[in-house]
Write an enzyme that holds these catalytic residues in place. Structure first.
Site, PDB file in Angstrom:
ATOM      1  N   ASN A 103       0.845  -1.201   0.000  1.00  0.00           N
ATOM      2  CA  ASN A 103       0.000   0.000   0.000  1.00  0.00           C
ATOM      3  C   ASN A 103       0.877   1.245   0.000  1.00  0.00           C
ATOM      4  O   ASN A 103       0.902   2.011   0.964  1.00  0.00           O
ATOM      5  CB  ASN A 103      -0.922   0.008   1.226  1.00  0.00           C
ATOM      6  CG  ASN A 103      -2.242  -0.677   0.939  1.00  0.00           C
ATOM      7  OD1 ASN A 103      -2.689  -0.758  -0.192  1.00  0.00           O
ATOM      8  ND2 ASN A 103      -2.870  -1.186   1.982  1.00  0.00           N
ATOM      9  N   SER A 129      -6.234  -5.760  -3.487  1.00  0.00           N
ATOM     10  CA  SER A 129      -7.268  -5.679  -2.460  1.00  0.00           C
ATOM     11  C   SER A 129      -7.901  -7.041  -2.226  1.00  0.00           C
ATOM     12  O   SER A 129      -8.113  -7.803  -3.170  1.00  0.00           O
ATOM     13  CB  SER A 129      -8.358  -4.683  -2.861  1.00  0.00           C
ATOM     14  OG  SER A 129      -9.381  -4.646  -1.884  1.00  0.00           O
ATOM     15  N   LYS A 183      -5.984   2.325  -5.952  1.00  0.00           N
ATOM     16  CA  LYS A 183      -6.061   1.516  -4.734  1.00  0.00           C
ATOM     17  C   LYS A 183      -6.246   2.412  -3.513  1.00  0.00           C
ATOM     18  O   LYS A 183      -7.001   2.071  -2.587  1.00  0.00           O
ATOM     19  CB  LYS A 183      -4.797   0.671  -4.578  1.00  0.00           C
ATOM     20  CG  LYS A 183      -4.736  -0.165  -3.289  1.00  0.00           C
ATOM     21  CD  LYS A 183      -5.943  -1.071  -3.109  1.00  0.00           C
ATOM     22  CE  LYS A 183      -5.746  -2.141  -2.062  1.00  0.00           C
ATOM     23  NZ  LYS A 183      -5.389  -1.674  -0.722  1.00  0.00           N
ATOM     24  N   HIS A 186      -9.820   3.428  -3.573  1.00  0.00           N
ATOM     25  CA  HIS A 186     -10.572   2.243  -3.145  1.00  0.00           C
ATOM     26  C   HIS A 186     -10.599   2.172  -1.621  1.00  0.00           C
ATOM     27  O   HIS A 186     -11.654   1.959  -1.005  1.00  0.00           O
ATOM     28  CB  HIS A 186      -9.918   0.994  -3.733  1.00  0.00           C
ATOM     29  CG  HIS A 186     -10.325  -0.297  -3.092  1.00  0.00           C
ATOM     30  ND1 HIS A 186      -9.869  -0.694  -1.846  1.00  0.00           N
ATOM     31  CD2 HIS A 186     -11.138  -1.295  -3.518  1.00  0.00           C
ATOM     32  CE1 HIS A 186     -10.381  -1.858  -1.527  1.00  0.00           C
ATOM     33  NE2 HIS A 186     -11.157  -2.258  -2.525  1.00  0.00           N
ATOM     34  N   ASN A 187      -9.442   2.363  -0.992  1.00  0.00           N
ATOM     35  CA  ASN A 187      -9.384   2.287   0.467  1.00  0.00           C
ATOM     36  C   ASN A 187     -10.140   3.438   1.124  1.00  0.00           C
ATOM     37  O   ASN A 187     -10.733   3.270   2.197  1.00  0.00           O
ATOM     38  CB  ASN A 187      -7.928   2.278   0.934  1.00  0.00           C
ATOM     39  CG  ASN A 187      -7.258   0.933   0.701  1.00  0.00           C
ATOM     40  OD1 ASN A 187      -7.713   0.137  -0.112  1.00  0.00           O
ATOM     41  ND2 ASN A 187      -6.176   0.685   1.399  1.00  0.00           N
ATOM     42  N   GLU A 190     -13.617   2.495   1.097  1.00  0.00           N
ATOM     43  CA  GLU A 190     -13.749   1.472   2.145  1.00  0.00           C
ATOM     44  C   GLU A 190     -13.932   2.120   3.521  1.00  0.00           C
ATOM     45  O   GLU A 190     -14.763   1.674   4.321  1.00  0.00           O
ATOM     46  CB  GLU A 190     -12.502   0.593   2.114  1.00  0.00           C
ATOM     47  CG  GLU A 190     -12.435  -0.521   3.124  1.00  0.00           C
ATOM     48  CD  GLU A 190     -11.103  -1.245   3.055  1.00  0.00           C
ATOM     49  OE1 GLU A 190     -10.435  -1.358   4.100  1.00  0.00           O
ATOM     50  OE2 GLU A 190     -10.713  -1.678   1.945  1.00  0.00           O
ATOM     51  N   LYS A 261      -4.149   2.897   8.813  1.00  0.00           N
ATOM     52  CA  LYS A 261      -2.775   2.771   8.344  1.00  0.00           C
ATOM     53  C   LYS A 261      -2.355   3.914   7.419  1.00  0.00           C
ATOM     54  O   LYS A 261      -1.223   3.941   6.955  1.00  0.00           O
ATOM     55  CB  LYS A 261      -2.578   1.427   7.629  1.00  0.00           C
ATOM     56  CG  LYS A 261      -2.658   0.236   8.570  1.00  0.00           C
ATOM     57  CD  LYS A 261      -2.314  -1.058   7.871  1.00  0.00           C
ATOM     58  CE  LYS A 261      -2.292  -2.231   8.840  1.00  0.00           C
ATOM     59  NZ  LYS A 261      -1.964  -3.520   8.162  1.00  0.00           N
ATOM     60  N   ARG A 288     -12.528   8.164  12.706  1.00  0.00           N
ATOM     61  CA  ARG A 288     -11.531   7.251  13.274  1.00  0.00           C
ATOM     62  C   ARG A 288     -10.566   8.006  14.182  1.00  0.00           C
ATOM     63  O   ARG A 288     -10.189   7.520  15.250  1.00  0.00           O
ATOM     64  CB  ARG A 288     -10.751   6.547  12.153  1.00  0.00           C
ATOM     65  CG  ARG A 288     -11.558   5.543  11.373  1.00  0.00           C
ATOM     66  CD  ARG A 288     -10.654   4.591  10.623  1.00  0.00           C
ATOM     67  NE  ARG A 288     -11.403   3.762   9.684  1.00  0.00           N
ATOM     68  CZ  ARG A 288     -10.875   2.758   9.009  1.00  0.00           C
ATOM     69  NH1 ARG A 288      -9.597   2.444   9.171  1.00  0.00           N
ATOM     70  NH2 ARG A 288     -11.611   2.049   8.167  1.00  0.00           N
ATOM     71  N   ARG A 447     -14.401  37.521   0.534  1.00  0.00           N
ATOM     72  CA  ARG A 447     -12.996  37.398   0.116  1.00  0.00           C
ATOM     73  C   ARG A 447     -12.544  38.658  -0.612  1.00  0.00           C
ATOM     74  O   ARG A 447     -11.414  39.133  -0.450  1.00  0.00           O
ATOM     75  CB  ARG A 447     -12.800  36.174  -0.778  1.00  0.00           C
ATOM     76  CG  ARG A 447     -13.015  34.839  -0.077  1.00  0.00           C
ATOM     77  CD  ARG A 447     -12.802  33.654  -1.025  1.00  0.00           C
ATOM     78  NE  ARG A 447     -11.385  33.473  -1.309  1.00  0.00           N
ATOM     79  CZ  ARG A 447     -10.844  33.574  -2.510  1.00  0.00           C
ATOM     80  NH1 ARG A 447     -11.598  33.876  -3.561  1.00  0.00           N
ATOM     81  NH2 ARG A 447      -9.548  33.378  -2.684  1.00  0.00           N
TER      82      ARG A 447
END
Length: 477
Positions: A103, A129, A183, A186-187, A190, A261, A288, A447
Site C-alpha cells: 500500500n 485488495s 487503490k 478504493h481504500n 472502504e 494505516k 476514526r 474574500r
C-alpha cells in the site's frame, strides 16, 4: 531447480499468500525473505501446492528468475520498500520489472517509476485488495506502470485474480502511479463504507436498543437486497459473534478506538489538492481520529455527560427501513465521490483511467465488492465522461426514493445526540449539489472585501473588484 517465472520477496502474510496463489495456478515462483527461516517455513508447509524456488540471498533469488525478470516486493511501505529496491537494482538488467504490491503512496510510486525508468528498468505500482484471504484465493489487482511490463505481468496476474462472470478482476490501470492511486481511492471508499455501516449500527443499537444478535439478523437481511456486499455480509458475522472468554457479544468487548494505516488520510489529502469534495470519506477518516482521542473523550463525558435523548419512534420496522434507505443513499454518494476523485487524478497526471474498468475489477476479490458495482460499471461504460454517478437514471431513482428516509434518520440522530458524520455530510453533499444558488456568492464577496480576491458576476463575463474601503465602486480586475 527450475527457472522461476516470477519472484516474491517479503513473505509476511500477504506476500506468503500471494506466492502460494501464484504457485497454485501453475507458475514457478521464486521466494525470498530477509529472514531465511520464513522462506524455509513456506516451502515446508506449502511446497505441495506448486513449484517454489527458495533462495536465502537476494543475488540467488534474482539469479533464479527467467528474463525479463519480474520481482514482486511485499514489504512495508516507505523506507523499507526503498531499501529493497536499492538492494535489487544492482542485480537486475535492462527490461527487468520490479512490482510493488504494497500500500504505497502513489507519489512515491511516481518517483520510483521515473527513477528506475532512467536506469532501463520497469517499476509497477500495483494495488492488491482482498486482504490475506483475497491474496490466497483471488484478489482484485490494480497494476500501473508501462504497457510493456503489463505484457508480461498481465497473463500472470489475471490468472490469480478473482473472477466475476468469467472476467478477471485485474486490468492495466495506467502509467506510473495510477495503480496505487486507484487503490488509495478504493481504500478511502472502504473507510466511508465502514463508517456508514457503523453509524447505521449505532442508530439501531443506541436509538432502538436492539441487541447485537438482532442487529446481525437485520444486516443479514439487508445483504439479500440492494445492499448486498462483502462489508454488509461480514457486519452480520461480527455482530452475531460471541466472545468465548466472557460470553458477551463480541462487539461489546472490542475497544472502541478505530485504527488506520494512512490510506484514508492520503485519499483526503489528495482530494484537497485536486479540489474534489469527498465529504463522506473525509468524515469517516476524522471519525476514526476522534475515536482514538480517549483522553479528550473522557474529559468531554465528564463535563457534558453521555446520555442520549430517547428516539421517539412509533414504527420500529419503519425506522429500520429508513436507516436501510439512508445507508444505501449515503453509500452511493461515497462511491460517486471516489470515482470523481479517480477522474480528477487521471486528468491531472495524464493516466486515462477507465472508470468502468475500475468498477468491473472491484466486483470481486476486493473489500468494497458490492452488487451495485455492476450498475456503476454500466453507467461509466455508457458515458465515460459522466459528470456525476448520482445523475444516472438508476442511482437518481434510488436517491429520490431514499431522500425522505435519509432526512428523517439524520434529523432523529441530531435530536437524540447520536453522531452520524458520514450520513449527515453525504446528505449535505446531495443538497449542495442540487441547489440552484449556493451561499458561496457571499463567501466570494467576503474574500473580495478583506483581500481583494475579486469575483465574477452572473450577468457578464470577467473578474471584478469592489473598492470596499473607498466609494465602493466596481472595477474590472
Amino acid at each position: 531447480m527450475p527457472t522461476a517465472q516470477i519472484g516474491v520477496t517479503g513473505l509476511a502474510v500477504m506476500g506468503r499468500n500471494l506466492a502460494r496463489n501464484l504457485a497454485r495456478h501453475g507458475h514457478v515462483v521464486a521466494v525470498h525473505n530477509r529472514s531465511a527461516e520464513r522462506t524455509r517455513d513456506l516451502v515446508e508447509r506449502h511446497g505441495s501446492e506448486g513449484t517454489f524456488v527458495p533462495s536465502e540471498s537476494m543475488s540467488d533469488f534474482v539469479a533464479s528468475l527467467e528474463r525479463p525478470r519480474a520481482v514482486i516486493v511485499m514489504v512495508k511501505a516507505g523506507a523499507p520498500t526503498d531499501a529493497v529496491i536499492d538492494e535489487l537494482v544492482p542485480l537486475l538488467d535492462e527490461g527487468d520489472i520490479i512490482v510493488d504490491c504494497g500500500n504505497a503512496h502513489y507519489a512515491d510510486t511516481r518517483r520510483r517509476e521515473a527513477g528506475l525508468r532512467e536506469q532501463g528498468l520497469h517499476f509497477v505500482g500495483c494495488g492488491v485488495s482482498g486482504g490475506e484471504e483475497g491474496a490466497l484465493l483471488g484478489p482484485s489487482i490494480m497494476p500501473g506502470g508501462s504497457q510493456r511490463s503489463y505484457a508480461k505481468l498481465g497473463p500472470i496476474f489475471e490468472s490469480i485474480a478473482a473472477e466475476v462472470d468469467g472476467t478477471p478482476c485485474c486490468v492495466h490501470v495506467g502509467p506510473d502511479g495510477a495503480g496505487h492511486f486507484v487503490k488509495m481511492v478504493h481504500n478511502g471508499i472502504e473507510y466511508a463504507d465502514m463508517q456508514l455501516i457503523a453509524e447505521a449500527y449505532d442508530l439501531l443499537r443506541a436509538g432502538l436498543g436492539e441487541s447485537p444478535g438482532e442487529l446481525a439478523k437485520i444486516f443479514a437481511g439487508w445483504n439479500e437486497g440492494d445492499l448486498d456486499s462483502f462489508l454488509i455480509e461480514i457486519t452480520a458475522q461480527v455482530l452475531a459473534h460471541t466472545d468465548a472468554a466472557t460470553g458477551k457479544a463480541f462487539v461489546d468487548i472490542v475497544l472502541d478506538e478505530a485504527e488506520q494505516k494512512g490510506t484514508g488520510r492520503w485519499t483526503v489529502q489528495s482530494a484537497l489538492d485536486l479540489g474534489i469534495p469527498i465529504t463522506g470519506i473525509a468524515e469517516a477518516t476524522f471519525a476514526r481520529s476522534l475515536s482514538g482521542h480517549a483522553d479528550q473523550r473522557a474529559a468531554a463525558r465528564s463535563t457534558f455527560g453521555s446520555e442520549l435523548t430517547p428516539l421517539r419512534i412509533d414504527d420500529r420496522d419503519g425506522f429500520v427501513e429508513d436507516v436501510r434507505r439512508a445507508l444505501y443513499a449515503s453509500k452511493v454518494v461515497a462511491y460517486a465521490q471516489g470515482f470523481d476523485q479517480i477522474a480528477a487524478g487521471s486528468a491531472e497526471y495524464g493516466w486515462d483511467v477507465d472508470r468502468a474498468a475500475m468498477a468491473t475489477i472491484w466486483r470481486g476479490g476486493c473489500i468494497i465488492r458490492a452488487r451495485f458495482l455492476d450498475r456503476i460499471r454500466e453507467a461509466y461504460a455508457d458515458d465515460p465522461a459522466l459528470p456525476s454517478l448520482l445523475v444516472t437514471p438508476y442511482f437518481a431513482d434510488a436517491v429520490r426514493s431514499a431522500v425522505d428516509s435519509w432526512r428523517r434518520v439524520v434529523a432523529a440522530a441530531v435530536a437524540s445526540g447520536i453522531p452520524t458524520p458520514a450520513f449527515s455530510s453525504s446528505l449535505a453533499y446531495y443538497d449542495g449539489l442540487r441547489r440552484d444558488r449556493l451561499p458561496a456568492a457571499l463567501i466570494q464577496g467576503l474574500r473580495d472585501n478583506f483581500g481583494a480576491h475579486t469575483y465574477r458576476r452572473v450577468d457578464r463575463a470577467g473578474n471584478f473588484h469592489t473598492e470596499w474601503a473607498g466609494e465602493r465602486s466596481e472595477q474590472p480586475a
